[in-house]
Write a protein that holds these residues in place. Structure first.
Motif, short mmCIF file in Angstrom:
data_model
loop_
_atom_site.label_atom_id
_atom_site.label_comp_id
_atom_site.label_asym_id
_atom_site.label_seq_id
_atom_site.Cartn_x
_atom_site.Cartn_y
_atom_site.Cartn_z
N MET A 106 2.64 64.60 20.42
CA MET A 106 3.89 64.49 20.91
C MET A 106 4.91 65.11 19.85
N CYS A 107 4.52 64.59 18.50
CA CYS A 107 5.25 65.20 17.55
C CYS A 107 5.23 66.70 17.28
N ASP A 108 3.84 66.98 17.34
CA ASP A 108 3.56 68.39 17.42
C ASP A 108 4.17 69.14 18.44
N ALA A 109 4.26 68.61 19.56
CA ALA A 109 4.60 69.35 20.63
C ALA A 109 6.05 69.51 20.25
N GLY A 110 6.80 68.52 19.79
CA GLY A 110 8.26 68.80 19.38
C GLY A 110 8.55 69.71 18.02
N ILE A 111 7.55 69.54 17.25
CA ILE A 111 7.78 70.68 15.94
C ILE A 111 7.66 72.07 16.72
N ILE A 112 6.89 72.38 17.54
CA ILE A 112 6.51 73.55 18.35
C ILE A 112 7.89 74.26 18.92
N ILE A 113 8.34 73.20 19.84
CA ILE A 113 9.59 73.60 20.36
C ILE A 113 10.64 73.97 19.10
N ALA A 114 10.64 73.08 18.25
CA ALA A 114 11.80 73.63 17.28
C ALA A 114 11.68 74.72 16.53
N GLY A 115 10.27 74.82 16.18
CA GLY A 115 9.80 76.40 15.59
C GLY A 115 10.15 77.42 16.36
N GLN A 116 9.87 77.46 17.62
CA GLN A 116 9.93 78.58 18.55
C GLN A 116 11.44 78.83 18.68
N VAL A 118 13.64 78.27 16.41
CA VAL A 118 14.03 79.02 15.29
C VAL A 118 13.74 80.28 15.35
N GLU A 119 12.53 80.66 15.49
CA GLU A 119 11.58 82.05 15.74
C GLU A 119 12.73 82.70 16.62
N HIS A 120 13.01 82.44 17.88
CA HIS A 120 13.77 83.25 18.54
C HIS A 120 15.08 83.55 18.23
N TYR A 121 15.65 82.64 17.37
CA TYR A 121 16.92 83.00 16.80
C TYR A 121 16.75 83.99 15.66
N GLU A 122 15.66 83.98 14.87
CA GLU A 122 15.49 84.96 14.00
C GLU A 122 15.40 86.46 14.73
N VAL A 142 17.06 99.86 8.41
CA VAL A 142 16.29 99.92 9.39
C VAL A 142 15.03 99.51 9.21
N SER A 143 14.25 100.16 8.28
CA SER A 143 12.90 99.92 8.18
C SER A 143 12.56 98.73 7.36
N LEU A 144 13.26 97.89 6.66
CA LEU A 144 13.12 96.70 6.05
C LEU A 144 13.33 95.72 7.46
N LEU A 145 14.23 95.82 8.22
CA LEU A 145 14.56 94.77 9.32
C LEU A 145 13.52 95.03 10.38
N GLU A 146 13.23 96.15 10.65
CA GLU A 146 12.02 96.31 11.54
C GLU A 146 10.94 95.84 10.96
N ALA A 147 10.40 95.59 9.87
CA ALA A 147 9.39 95.19 9.38
C ALA A 147 9.22 93.71 9.53
N THR A 148 10.43 92.84 9.64
CA THR A 148 10.64 91.63 9.78
C THR A 148 10.39 91.21 11.19
N LEU A 149 10.74 91.98 12.15
CA LEU A 149 10.85 91.75 13.49
C LEU A 149 9.18 91.56 14.01
N THR A 150 8.65 90.24 14.30
CA THR A 150 7.46 89.97 14.49
C THR A 150 7.44 88.94 15.73
N ALA A 151 6.70 88.94 16.69
CA ALA A 151 6.70 87.86 17.57
C ALA A 151 5.94 86.68 17.13
N ASP A 152 6.32 85.59 17.89
CA ASP A 152 5.82 84.14 17.80
C ASP A 152 4.60 83.83 18.37
N GLU A 153 3.50 84.82 18.68
CA GLU A 153 2.48 84.53 19.45
C GLU A 153 1.68 83.30 18.98
#
Length: 171
Positions: A106-116, A118-122, A142-153
């Protein structure tokens, strides 16, 4: 309407540039705050896979801070942070979730929603900053910011198994 790329010459002074700089400061603060928040999530997580994903996210956060410092340098600005109310709220929410959940899946599920969250905000912030940089003709940014854009798969895959455990109450 088709997605068209707009080519622009570098702009030295504009409202968009000021907004770009302001939001760089905002996400810089956010990333630095995450370097303190993620270890708390690791400590509260019980899933080995989740702990590893969070540790990986912490390492990526440190890389993102370095890239942001390079973005500031590329526009001849000192890397400075401005308090990010949104990230402060997301971190506070994560803390509240961890305090209120039972230990285990349950705590892990809560941590995951919180982490996701954060990731979507980023993702939203970096995507918009990359667009601003492109319009402003800031090619290095542009290049530096593009390098940061990664999915939370990776977190999403871990989430599926943990959320099923939490739903059926197994730890």
């Amino acid at each position: 309407m088709q997605n068209q790329k707009i080519k622009a010459a570098p702009v030295k002074s504009s409202q968009l540039l000021k907004l770009f700089e302001d939001q760089l400061k905002d996400i810089y603060w956010a990333e630095k705050a995450l370097t303190k928040a993620i270890p708390k999530m690791v400590d509260n997580a019980t899933s080995k896979d989740l702990k590893e994903a969070l540790k990986s996210h912490l390492e990526e956060t440190e890389n993102q801070i370095n890239r942001l410092e390079q973005v500031f340098e590329s526009i001849d600005k000192k890397a400075t942070a401005k308090k990010c109310d949104a990230m402060e709220g997301l971190i506070k929410e994560a803390d509240e979730i961890m305090e209120s959940c039972d230990e285990g899946s349950m705590c892990d599920a809560g941590i995951i929603i919180a982490g996701q969250k954060v990731e979507h905000y980023e993702i939203a912030t970096y995507g918009t900053l990359r667009q601003f940089a492109e319009i402003l003709g800031l090619t290095e940014a542009v290049s530096l910011l593009e390098a940061t854009l990664t999915a939370d798969e990776h977190l999403s895959v871990i989430a599926e198994a943990i959320n099923i455990e939490a739903a059926i109450g197994e730890d």
